[in-house]
Design a protein around this motif. Structure first.
Motif, PDB file in Angstrom:
ATOM      1  N   ARG A 177      38.851  71.772  16.338  1.00 10.48           N
ATOM      2  CA  ARG A 177      38.826  71.873  17.796  1.00 10.48           C
ATOM      3  C   ARG A 177      37.614  72.684  18.234  1.00 10.48           C
ATOM      4  NH1 ARG A 177      43.629  69.912  19.995  1.00 10.48           N
ATOM      5  NH2 ARG A 177      42.147  69.432  21.612  1.00 10.48           N
ATOM      6  N   GLY A 178      36.961  72.207  19.296  1.00  9.38           N
ATOM      7  CA  GLY A 178      35.661  72.767  19.645  1.00  9.38           C
ATOM      8  C   GLY A 178      35.696  74.096  20.372  1.00  9.38           C
ATOM      9  N   GLN A 179      36.601  74.230  21.309  1.00  9.76           N
ATOM     10  CA  GLN A 179      36.583  75.431  22.128  1.00  9.76           C
ATOM     11  C   GLN A 179      37.668  76.401  21.691  1.00  9.76           C
ATOM     12  OE1 GLN A 179      35.282  75.174  25.952  1.00  9.76           O
ATOM     13  NE2 GLN A 179      34.949  72.996  25.982  1.00  9.76           N
ATOM     14  N   ASN A 180      37.417  77.664  21.985  1.00 12.65           N
ATOM     15  CA  ASN A 180      38.298  78.731  21.524  1.00 12.65           C
ATOM     16  C   ASN A 180      39.770  78.446  21.765  1.00 12.65           C
ATOM     17  OD1 ASN A 180      37.714  78.920  24.278  1.00 12.65           O
ATOM     18  ND2 ASN A 180      38.247  81.067  24.345  1.00 12.65           N
ATOM     19  N   GLN A 306      46.836  83.826  18.474  1.00 12.97           N
ATOM     20  CA  GLN A 306      46.258  85.148  18.215  1.00 12.97           C
ATOM     21  C   GLN A 306      46.006  85.903  19.517  1.00 12.97           C
ATOM     22  OE1 GLN A 306      43.772  84.772  14.321  1.00 12.97           O
ATOM     23  NE2 GLN A 306      42.724  83.539  15.799  1.00 12.97           N
TER      24      GLN A 306
ATOM     25  N   THR B 222      40.122  91.778  18.816  1.00 13.20           N
ATOM     26  CA  THR B 222      40.352  90.620  19.673  1.00 13.20           C
ATOM     27  C   THR B 222      39.968  89.349  18.926  1.00 13.20           C
ATOM     28  OG1 THR B 222      40.063  89.843  21.954  1.00 13.20           O
ATOM     29  CG2 THR B 222      38.079  90.561  20.808  1.00 13.20           C
ATOM     30  N   THR B 223      40.046  88.217  19.653  1.00 16.42           N
ATOM     31  CA  THR B 223      39.709  86.917  19.086  1.00 16.42           C
ATOM     32  C   THR B 223      38.411  86.453  19.717  1.00 16.42           C
ATOM     33  OG1 THR B 223      42.071  86.430  18.893  1.00 16.42           O
ATOM     34  CG2 THR B 223      40.572  84.546  18.793  1.00 16.42           C
ATOM     35  N   CYS B 224      37.511  85.927  18.923  1.00 18.25           N
ATOM     36  CA  CYS B 224      36.220  85.453  19.432  1.00 18.25           C
ATOM     37  C   CYS B 224      36.443  84.382  20.496  1.00 18.25           C
ATOM     38  CB  CYS B 224      35.394  84.890  18.282  1.00 18.25           C
ATOM     39  SG  CYS B 224      33.785  84.259  18.823  1.00 18.25           S
ATOM     40  N   SER B 225      35.582  84.374  21.504  1.00 24.16           N
ATOM     41  CA  SER B 225      35.791  83.425  22.611  1.00 24.16           C
ATOM     42  C   SER B 225      34.891  82.197  22.511  1.00 24.16           C
ATOM     43  CB  SER B 225      35.551  84.134  23.943  1.00 24.16           C
ATOM     44  OG  SER B 225      34.170  84.302  24.160  1.00 24.16           O
ATOM     45  N   TYR B 226      34.241  81.987  21.380  1.00 23.18           N
ATOM     46  CA  TYR B 226      33.412  80.777  21.272  1.00 23.18           C
ATOM     47  C   TYR B 226      34.209  79.603  20.700  1.00 23.18           C
ATOM     48  CZ  TYR B 226      29.270  83.303  22.866  1.00 23.18           C
ATOM     49  OH  TYR B 226      28.368  83.990  23.628  1.00 23.18           O
ATOM     50  N   CYS B 227      34.009  79.224  19.459  1.00 19.89           N
ATOM     51  CA  CYS B 227      34.594  77.960  18.978  1.00 19.89           C
ATOM     52  C   CYS B 227      36.067  78.102  18.631  1.00 19.89           C
ATOM     53  CB  CYS B 227      33.793  77.404  17.808  1.00 19.89           C
ATOM     54  SG  CYS B 227      34.192  78.152  16.211  1.00 19.89           S
ATOM     55  N   GLY B 228      36.641  77.032  18.106  1.00 24.11           N
ATOM     56  CA  GLY B 228      38.076  76.996  17.845  1.00 24.11           C
ATOM     57  C   GLY B 228      38.519  77.637  16.534  1.00 24.11           C
ATOM     58  N   VAL B 229      37.592  78.223  15.772  1.00 22.47           N
ATOM     59  CA  VAL B 229      37.999  78.857  14.513  1.00 22.47           C
ATOM     60  C   VAL B 229      38.876  80.084  14.791  1.00 22.47           C
ATOM     61  CG1 VAL B 229      37.197  79.889  12.346  1.00 22.47           C
ATOM     62  CG2 VAL B 229      35.947  77.974  13.336  1.00 22.47           C
ATOM     63  N   GLY B 230      38.592  80.766  15.897  1.00 24.21           N
ATOM     64  CA  GLY B 230      39.446  81.903  16.273  1.00 24.21           C
ATOM     65  C   GLY B 230      39.224  83.132  15.411  1.00 24.21           C
ATOM     66  N   CYS B 231      37.961  83.415  15.092  1.00 23.19           N
ATOM     67  CA  CYS B 231      37.651  84.569  14.249  1.00 23.19           C
ATOM     68  C   CYS B 231      38.154  85.857  14.889  1.00 23.19           C
ATOM     69  CB  CYS B 231      36.147  84.662  14.006  1.00 23.19           C
ATOM     70  SG  CYS B 231      35.514  83.287  13.030  1.00 23.19           S
ATOM     71  N   GLN B 232      38.675  86.730  14.040  1.00 22.19           N
ATOM     72  CA  GLN B 232      39.128  88.038  14.506  1.00 22.19           C
ATOM     73  C   GLN B 232      37.964  89.019  14.423  1.00 22.19           C
ATOM     74  OE1 GLN B 232      42.646  88.555  15.669  1.00 22.19           O
ATOM     75  NE2 GLN B 232      41.864  86.474  15.875  1.00 22.19           N
ATOM     76  N   LYS B 260      26.900  83.560  17.060  1.00 20.35           N
ATOM     77  CA  LYS B 260      27.382  83.661  18.445  1.00 20.35           C
ATOM     78  C   LYS B 260      28.456  84.734  18.563  1.00 20.35           C
ATOM     79  CE  LYS B 260      28.263  79.161  18.932  1.00 20.35           C
ATOM     80  NZ  LYS B 260      27.643  78.377  17.869  1.00 20.35           N
ATOM     81  N   TYR B 265      27.304  88.634  22.697  1.00 20.05           N
ATOM     82  CA  TYR B 265      28.259  89.315  23.593  1.00 20.05           C
ATOM     83  C   TYR B 265      27.626  89.835  24.890  1.00 20.05           C
ATOM     84  CZ  TYR B 265      26.008  93.291  21.372  1.00 20.05           C
ATOM     85  OH  TYR B 265      25.061  94.157  20.913  1.00 20.05           O
ATOM     86  N   ARG B 320      38.903  77.470  27.851  1.00 26.43           N
ATOM     87  CA  ARG B 320      38.276  78.785  27.663  1.00 26.43           C
ATOM     88  C   ARG B 320      39.231  79.913  28.032  1.00 26.43           C
ATOM     89  NH1 ARG B 320      35.269  79.080  25.182  1.00 26.43           N
ATOM     90  NH2 ARG B 320      33.574  80.274  26.042  1.00 26.43           N
ATOM     91  N   CYS B 321      40.303  79.568  28.745  1.00 24.35           N
ATOM     92  CA  CYS B 321      41.256  80.589  29.194  1.00 24.35           C
ATOM     93  C   CYS B 321      42.413  80.722  28.213  1.00 24.35           C
ATOM     94  CB  CYS B 321      41.773  80.234  30.585  1.00 24.35           C
ATOM     95  SG  CYS B 321      40.501  80.396  31.846  1.00 24.35           S
TER      96      CYS B 321
END
Lengths: 527, 348
Positions: A177-180, A306, B222-232, B260, B265, B320-321
């Motif tokens: 999935r592309g977006q967060n 998360q 927090t969780t990164c706000s860029y792609c869908g990986v959801g890095c912490q 990114k 940031y 994004r929200c």
């Protein structure tokens, strides 16, 4: 993803198709490279020679829009050579005979011809995938942004099912999935057909459940998708549009059409953190807090819910989106005023079975992967463990179909689009980070050197690209990343925006536009 | 399981782990500069040396596996003396600029020198004198501060899979470098900053727009706000500004980030941020109060609904929200406005 991100390291083989993972999901890309070093085999199919192609056992540089032909070709090889998992097919799938009949025509020769690759590579790819004990498929919008997007996904599902590569650790089908929080936005019912948890608006039982909790009568008519909303706005049928955190003036196909649609509205609200190209057209702009200024949750591509946490106060008079919405809802007669996002999550949990066991307390230290159906449920690392969710995996026999636009004498090249490591979506955020802009400052088009030579175009030349929808000027990047006949542009930029050129034709099922294929004409500017 | 004695106390520990891993699990502190549990054991810095009964030579605990009956001393006189000697050797070839070093307060060399009482390097002689590589847009490399632990080289290779940097030369002249010493900007570096996060000293440092000392910042997970990986990750906060990002360990990103997430940031506190509601009047935006815009929006919703019906209204919610915000947005459209015309950019 049916699997978890960490399971990349458990794959014996990976099939990456229509995903430039190292640029668009960079950290998953690093896990893929780690897996390759441990001996995982890699098949890459993409119109561009992306970084992962360098590590691939087989790289299939397919023509944009030929995914189904390739996958059917691989299935053909797998069935002909009896490499499929007969036991799994018998016990866990249906419609195998129909699939067999359809793929029979997709000999490696035919598939190779449609895709523009070597037939031996298709055979090799099929063997690597089928012979792996645990194989993972990874795909992104190179699969979905086609008029045949849904069918392409189905054909990947066919491939995985006949090889029994599903419901196991390290084997599955993994859309990246592309977006967060695109996963979460879908989970939460940000879709015209779905209430939270993919409960359908047109099903009485689902709607009645929400009516009981929300204490209000709900509409049963399926709503409109983004492209349909824009079409209807242009026709004057949609009068009022509220856009929260999106920038269709850069991201959506055929920007001339988007602009017409948005300016035809009676009233447009845009809620964002910057005055975007879309916000410029609004009647009212609402300043939202950024992710650093609020509490909440995002759900990542592996279904992990998360936390995000408020680190600073909102800038100026900006407010968190949930606060703005709460304020408006109260004014529209809503009976609840939420004082913290955790209260909203408690309500989400009460109506969404897959989120039932998820609370802020439980995800304080580490996120939980849905489905998580009760408070002690540990979350779900990979899906379909206890058998295919619908009972039996339905094999869907689908045929290759040409893209809505194919090159002709007037528009002789295929234009495909994508993203770059150093920019994000419409650059509202990355466009304001100096270092990133130094690394990826402006729009460009990748043109194969042979093509460039024929058109007398040199690296760095300004070129005009024209499709049936519009025309833009950008900078040529002469390269071997793309094949002859194919050109590529990133879609991030407002100046030289590729979406003036892209096609609005939709996949009939998912209503996704064919952003990956348009027929284009290229001219050197000043020639 | 095996039985080992550490500092006179007997423990049961798993077999097939190293002495360092055993000590970490037992909360027995052992200093190390080159160890990272995500990487293969390396044994470079020698700081984790321990004394084993029956052995004359000290052993690196990061590369020595536990054995049944093993007796380990982690802080014997000999061990402490040797560690002090190692730190002295390192610090003798290190700039003595802790007062102004950006890493101060978060530097392992500084911490261990403090702990082992190394106040200044006693090996007077030649020191390295290399130029600083500041060609990367996001971080600098100062070879003079490098202790050659090799973590950056190994992270770039084993975890990031980029292999942009390596060691060049031998002995005193050993240096972490890019191919042909052309500098980071001309290397294959993708600016993920994972080497920077691994560096235990001030050799690799993020470029900072706003300077801060380690003890001045609050770290918010927090969780990164860029792609869908959801890095912490952690946001580093000074006052009401985000001044940096550091990766968090654990799922899903195992302490890794991309360019990114790690360096992108500065949009957060950017001057372009929208700070007040705006209403367009005669083609121009004018600042407005929240009450004013709320009233206007509610009246427009009611007007459109009354004149053209609920299906003349539509909303684009946002990938994004947050989940909570998306839930409210669709609830507002369905339950309060009365239409299912809610979608978002999942297809784009």
């Amino acid at each position: 993803m049916t699997n978890s991100i960490e399971e990349v390291l458990d794959n014996d083989a990976m099939f990456v198709i229509g995903s430039n993972t190292t640029e668009n999901h960079p950290v998953i890309g690093t896990f893929m490279k780690q897996a390759i070093r441990r001996g995982t085999k890699l098949i890459v199919a993409d119109p561009r020679r992306i970084e992962l192609a360098d590590y691939a056992d087989v790289f299939l540089q397919i023509k944009p829009g030929t995914n189904i032909a390739l996958i059917n070709g691989m299935i053909h090889v797998i069935i002909e050579n009896k490499l499929y998992d007969r036991d799994f097919v018998d016990k866990h799938t249906e419609n195998f005979e129909e699939l067999k009949k359809v793929v029979k025509d997709y000999t490696p020769e035919l598939a190779a011809e449609i895709c523009g690759v070597d037939k031996e590579d298709i055979i090799k790819a099929a063997r690597i995938y089928a012979e792996a004990e645990r194989a993972g498929i990874y795909y992104a919008m190179g699969i979905t942004q086609h008029t045949t997007g849904t069918h392409s996904v189905m054909s990947l599902s066919n491939l995985s099912l006949i090889c029994g590569n599903i419901g196991k650790e390290g084997a599955g089908i993994n859309p990246l999935r592309g977006q967060n929080n695109v996963q979460g936005a879908c989970d939460m019912g940000g879709l015209p057909t779905d209430l939270p948890g993919y409960q359908k608006v047109f099903k009485d039982e689902a709607r009645e459940k929400f009516e009981r909790v929300w204490k209000v009568k709900l509409p049963s008519k399926v709503g409109l998708t983004v492209p349909e909303i824009l079409d209807e706005a242009e026709k004057g049928k949609i009068k009022f549009l509220y856009i929260m955190g999106e920038n269709p003036m850069v991201s959506d196909p055929d920007i001339n059409h988007v602009k017409k649609a948005l300016t035809s509205l009676d009233f447009l609200i845009v809620q964002d953190i910057f005055l975007t190209e879309t916000a410029e057209l609004a009647d009212v702009v609402l300043p939202a807090a950024s992710f650093a200024e609020k509490d909440g949750t995002f759900t990542n591509t592996e279904r992990r819910v998360q936390r995000i946490r408020k680190a600073i106060e909102p800038v100026g008079a900006a407010k968190a989106d949930w606060q703005i919405l709460t304020d408006l809802m109260v004014r529209l007669g809503h009976d609840k005023k939420y004082s913290h996002p955790s209260e909203i999550m408690d309500e989400i949990r009460s109506v969404t079975p897959s989120y039932r066991g998820i609370s802020y307390d439980r995800i304080e230290v580490e996120g939980i992967q849905w489905p998580c159906t009760y408070m002690k449920h540990p979350g779900t690392k990979y899906l379909h463990r206890e058998g295919i969710a619908r009972g039996k995996g339905l094999l869907m026999a689908v045929d290759h179909r040409d893209s809505a636009e194919v090159p002709d004498s007037e528009y002789p090249f295929i234009l495909t689009t994508g993203r770059l490591l150093y920019q994000y979506h419409t650059r509202t955020m990355t466009g304001r980070v100096d270092g990133l802009n130094k690394l990826a400052p402006e729009s460009f088009v990748e043109i194969n050197d042979a093509t460039a030579n024929k058109l007398n175009i040199s690296n760095g030349d300004k070129v005009r690209l024209t499709t049936r929808r519009g025309s833009i000027i950008t900078t040529a990047r002469v390269t071997e990343i793309v094949d002859e006949g194919v050109v590529f542009m990133p879609f991030h930029y407002t100046e030289g925006a590729v979406n003036y050129l892209t096609n609005t034709k939709l996949d009939e099922h998912a209503k996704i536009p064919e952003l990956k294929v348009a027929a284009v004409k290229i001219e050197k500017v000043g020639s | 399981m095996v039985r080992i004695t550490i500092n006179g106390v007997e423990y049961q520990v798993e077999d097939d782990i190293t002495i360092l891993e055993a000590c970490n699990r037992l909360d027995i502190p052992i200093p190390t500069l080159c160890h990272d549990e995500r990487l293969n054991p390396y044994g470079a810095c020698r700081l984790c040396l321990v004394e084993l009964k029956g052995k004359n030579k000290l052993e690196a605990s990061c590369t020595t596996k536990v054995r049944d009956g093993m007796e380990v001393e982690t802080h014997s006189d000999k061990v402490v003396r040797t560690r002090r000697e190692i730190l002295d050797l390192l610090f003798s070839n290190h700039p003595e600029d802790c007062l102004t070093c950006e890493k101060s307060g978060d530097c392992k060399l500084q911490d261990y020198c403090y702990e082992y009482g190394v106040e200044k390097g006693s090996y007077l002689g030649e020191k390295r004198d290399y130029s600083i590589d500041d060609s990367n847009h996001f971080y600098t490399y100062d070879p003079n501060k490098c202790i050659l632990c090799g973590k950056c080289v190994r992270v770039c290779d084993q975890l990031q899979g980029t292999s942009a940097i390596g060691f060049e030369n031998r002995g005193f002249k050993t240096k972490v470098s890019t191919p042909f010493d052309m500098g980071l900007a001309k290397s294959t570096c993708v600016s993920c900053g994972n080497c920077v996060a691994a560096c235990p000293v001030g050799a690799l440092l993020p470029k900072r727009k706003i300077r801060y000392r380690a003890w001045e910042v609050k770290k918010v997970k927090t969780t990164c706000s860029y792609c869908g990986v959801g890095c912490q990750m952690y946001l580093l906060v000074k006052g009401n500004q985000v001044v940096g990002v550091e990766p968090a360990e654990g799922k899903p990103n195992n302490g890794l980030l991309c360019v990114k997430g790690r360096f992108g940031y500065s949009f957060i506190n950017h001057t372009d941020r929208l700070k007040t509601p705006l209403i367009k009047r005669n083609g121009k935006f004018e600042e407005a109060s929240w009450e004013e815009v709320y009233d206007l929006i509610v009246s427009k919703i009611k007007e459109s609904k009354a004149k053209y019906g609920p299906n003349s209204l539509a909303g684009l919610t946002s990938a994004r929200c947050t989940n909570e915000e998306n839930y409210l947005f669709q609830k507002m459209f369905r339950a309060l406005i009365g239409t299912n015309n809610v979608d978002h950019c999942a297809r784009l």
